[in-house]
Design an enzyme around this catalytic site. Structure first.
Site, short mmCIF file in Angstrom:
data_model
loop_
_atom_site.label_atom_id
_atom_site.label_comp_id
_atom_site.label_asym_id
_atom_site.label_seq_id
_atom_site.Cartn_x
_atom_site.Cartn_y
_atom_site.Cartn_z
CG HIS A 280 -0.40 0.28 2.51
ND1 HIS A 280 -0.09 -0.70 3.44
CD2 HIS A 280 -0.06 1.46 3.11
CE1 HIS A 280 0.40 -0.15 4.53
NE2 HIS A 280 0.44 1.16 4.36
CG ASP B 258 -0.04 -4.06 2.71
OD1 ASP B 258 0.21 -3.51 1.62
OD2 ASP B 258 -0.23 -3.40 3.75
CB SER C 26 3.16 1.76 6.17
OG SER C 26 1.97 1.87 6.90
#
Length: 397
Positions: free
Chosen positions: A124, A154, A231
């Protein structure tokens, strides 16, 4: 008369003198009380002057030694691993009917996988990006190309072309050995603040993240602060080994409230080599759809078990179809919608009891590969049977 006057004056003077003596005594007592602790013990003197503060309680040497050992471990991990953490910036173009092209910028984290220039991050972080740049710890900025991505887990792999000596790969741990309460360290770029370190513990293991279109299982939960920009950065143990990749938070405000999630490193070790070799990850597939049986449903339709997965449909030519799994044969209309009956009921996979579809999906995703065989325990017309299914690759969507 004159004698009485002098007597009165003398008495008045004696009264005033007595009051003055009492006042002076009270002042001296108050001063003594303020300059001495209860019990009459004098306060310690510093530089010849009294101190209004008590002597601090000394820290036991053994406790201080343990605290300094943990502190030294944190410092060591940061010094060794932070050079492997990178800052990722992205740029994407969207088109508006009235305003024309709109440029959108994003930021995230990643870490060096090998000296060939491969960088691991979250899917993402880079999904939909037209331009990707990687900033190394020494400030080197390089354009990156997308090698491979897996939206389901992911994960994504980038590649940069920089001198090998600038690349310091991380060391990978083993997420199957983790324990709740274990110290963990997160390093990343929250809100663009390069190589920020936060510390916490493993709060839970085996969590399932219910994403919009799929469950992501076997996830690590931590209270180490994770914020937007973290992230793709590594979650580390006290030995500086990567045990996960920081992926998501649960927060009503959008900032850290101590509930963060990381994809375990064993998933990374399974997926990333495939992304480097093929550009994609082949997901195992049965080729059937199911309905979750509840006790109320079982009672209403007189099913032989209270829990399990009722097979609704089997895709023609799929692994389940070739193994002989049967789908529903009846369609019953109810006030709650259509109900499909008559299909095989799966009660377990490889002797693992099944109650929810998510349990089946997570088991296949985390413990099985394309080409491997699973054993399904089923009920067909009340009779217990087993089916062996060789898993295929899930078709691309």
């Amino acid at each position: 008369m004159r004698r009485g006057f002098w007597l009165l004056l003398a008495g008045l003077l004696l009264f005033i003198g007595g009051c003055a003596a009492m006042t002076a005594g009270a002042l001296l007592w108050a001063r003594s009380a303020l300059t001495q602790p209860s019990g009459g013990a004098a306060l310690p003197q510093a530089g010849g002057a009294s101190s209004p503060f008590p002597t601090p309680t000394p820290i036991p040497p053994e406790a201080l030694s343990e605290a300094r050992a943990i502190e030294a471990a944190f410092i060591s991990v940061y010094q060794r691993v932070s050079p492997s953490v990178v800052h990722i910036t992205t740029r994407a173009t969207a088109f508006d009917l009235f305003r024309g092209p709109i440029y959108q910028e994003g930021t995230g984290s990643g870490f060096v996988w090998d000296r060939e220039g491969h960088i691991v991050t979250n899917n993402h972080v880079v999904e939909g990006a037209d331009q990707i740049e990687v900033i190394l710890a020494d400030g080197t900025t390089a354009s990156a190309t997308l090698v491979g991505a897996d939206a389901y887990n992911d994960l994504a792999v980038l590649r940069v072309r920089v001198p090998r000596e600038k690349l310091l790969p991380v060391t990978l741990g083993d997420s199957s050995q983790l324990q709740v309460g274990q110290w963990v360290i997160a390093i990343g770029n929250p809100f663009g603040l390069d190589r920020t370190m936060t510390v916490g513990v493993i709060s839970a293991l085996g969590r399932t993240l219910e994403l919009s279109d799929r469950p992501l299982g076997e996830v690590i939960q931590t209270d180490a602060a994770i914020n937007p920009g973290n992230s793709g950065g590594p979650l580390l143990d006290l030995d500086g080994r990567v045990i996960g990749i920081n992926t998501a938070i649960r927060s009503p405000s959008g900032g850290s409230i101590g509930i963060g999630f990381a994809i375990p490193v064993n998933t990374i070790k399974r997926v990333v080599p495939e992304l480097i070799a093929r550009g994609r990850y082949p997901h195992p597939w049965l080729g059937a759809s199911f309905f979750e049986i509840t006790p109320a449903f079982a009672q209403a339709f007189r099913l032989p078990v209270d829990h399990g997965l009722l097979t609704v449909q089997v895709a023609p030519g799929s692994p389940a179809d070739r193994a002989g799994l049967r789908g529903a044969t009846q369609r019953v209309r109810t006030r709650f919608g259509d109900v499909f009956l008559g299909g095989d009921i799966i009660t377990a996979i490889d002797d693992r009891p099944l109650r929810r579809v998510d349990e089946l999906v997570i088991y296949l995703e985390n413990y099985k590969r394309v080409g491997e065989t699973v054993t399904l325990s089923i009920l067909r017309d009340g009779q217990a049977l087993t089916l062996r299914v060789t898993l295929g690759e899930r078709p691309s969507e």
